[in-house]
Scaffold this active site. Sequence first.
Site, mmCIF file in Angstrom:
data_model
loop_
_atom_site.group_PDB
_atom_site.id
_atom_site.type_symbol
_atom_site.label_atom_id
_atom_site.label_comp_id
_atom_site.label_asym_id
_atom_site.label_seq_id
_atom_site.Cartn_x
_atom_site.Cartn_y
_atom_site.Cartn_z
ATOM 1 N N SER A 246 -55.115 -76.708 97.404
ATOM 2 C CA SER A 246 -54.730 -77.539 96.709
ATOM 3 C C SER A 246 -55.664 -78.953 97.126
ATOM 4 O O SER A 246 -56.680 -78.936 96.303
ATOM 5 C CB SER A 246 -53.223 -78.007 97.095
ATOM 6 O OG SER A 246 -52.340 -76.899 96.680
ATOM 7 N N HIS B 85 -57.109 -93.010 99.632
ATOM 8 C CA HIS B 85 -57.579 -94.299 98.890
ATOM 9 C C HIS B 85 -57.438 -95.323 99.766
ATOM 10 O O HIS B 85 -56.549 -95.564 100.624
ATOM 11 C CB HIS B 85 -56.523 -94.104 97.622
ATOM 12 C CG HIS B 85 -56.588 -93.040 96.909
ATOM 13 N ND1 HIS B 85 -57.595 -92.579 96.058
ATOM 14 C CD2 HIS B 85 -55.560 -92.233 96.443
ATOM 15 C CE1 HIS B 85 -57.106 -91.531 95.690
ATOM 16 N NE2 HIS B 85 -55.861 -91.319 95.780
ATOM 17 N N CYS C 292 -51.270 -75.029 100.900
ATOM 18 C CA CYS C 292 -50.192 -73.931 100.770
ATOM 19 C C CYS C 292 -50.952 -72.844 101.491
ATOM 20 O O CYS C 292 -51.925 -72.768 101.799
ATOM 21 C CB CYS C 292 -49.807 -73.654 99.313
ATOM 22 S SG CYS C 292 -51.501 -72.988 98.378
#
Lengths: 142, 142
Positions: free
Chosen positions: A89, A94, A109
């Site tokens: 994933s 930010h 995952c």
Amino acid sequence: MKVKEMIQNTAFSTQTLQMPEPLVAHSSQKCLGIHLIAEFWDGKIIEEQKEVERILLDAARRARSTALAISSHKFSPYGITAFVLLAESHISMHSWPEKNYLAIDIFTCGEKTMPFKALEYLKEIYQPKRVEVREIKRGKIR
Amino acid sequence: MKVKEMIQNTAFSTQTLQMPEPLVAHSSQKCLGIHLIAEFWDGKIIEEQKEVERILLDAARRARSTALAISSHKFSPYGITAFVLLAESHISMHSWPEKNYLAIDIFTCGEKTMPFKALEYLKEIYQPKRVEVREIKRGKIR
């Protein structure tokens, strides 16, 4: 600062990574994912783009995940945004230096990944004075 | 399928995008971000990598956000993972076709962005029979 000046001062970096280990397709893994949504307040401000990329790649390694690609962007006058695409994933960051805030996501995952290890590592690096973490289970099968 | 066969069949795509409009550094925008975490179940399965990239870029446009870079990866035997880095944060999609599941994230900040428009667009494209959406406010200032 005018918008045009902002454009000239910004810098992109995107690269596809070589995989050091064989890629295990996530379709062969258990698909319940753990997504950590972390808010880091009042920590270190790191504005060097390549350093941020290195930090996120290290975080991916700590999570025992496989980085596929990394992309980042440096804003002017300040602020960095970056993500690492993982086989499992992603990790993203930010920054809002003017608010002393970092938005961090660690979504992995599979049974072998350790997202909390990535989180702990990022806390060590950024030393936030305040941290809020939500843990969301993705892909819960009824 | 052996791991080596998986590697040969996988395909990377990463590109830095040209910005069609001037970049507004997010440091000049209101920093409260909206992060939509969406679970799409039992919708269309789209396995063509470039099509997925186009869909996510269209979603970014619907959200009135500015795409900076896009990266995707196609797994073997199935599954696509993709990420658009935005000036206003990111949109990501990870698919598990064998589970008929898509994990979608739409994280944008600033007053002009419309993350729910991106979500509605993705629902139109994928037609999931079941959708779960969490809305998380990122960077809430005390």
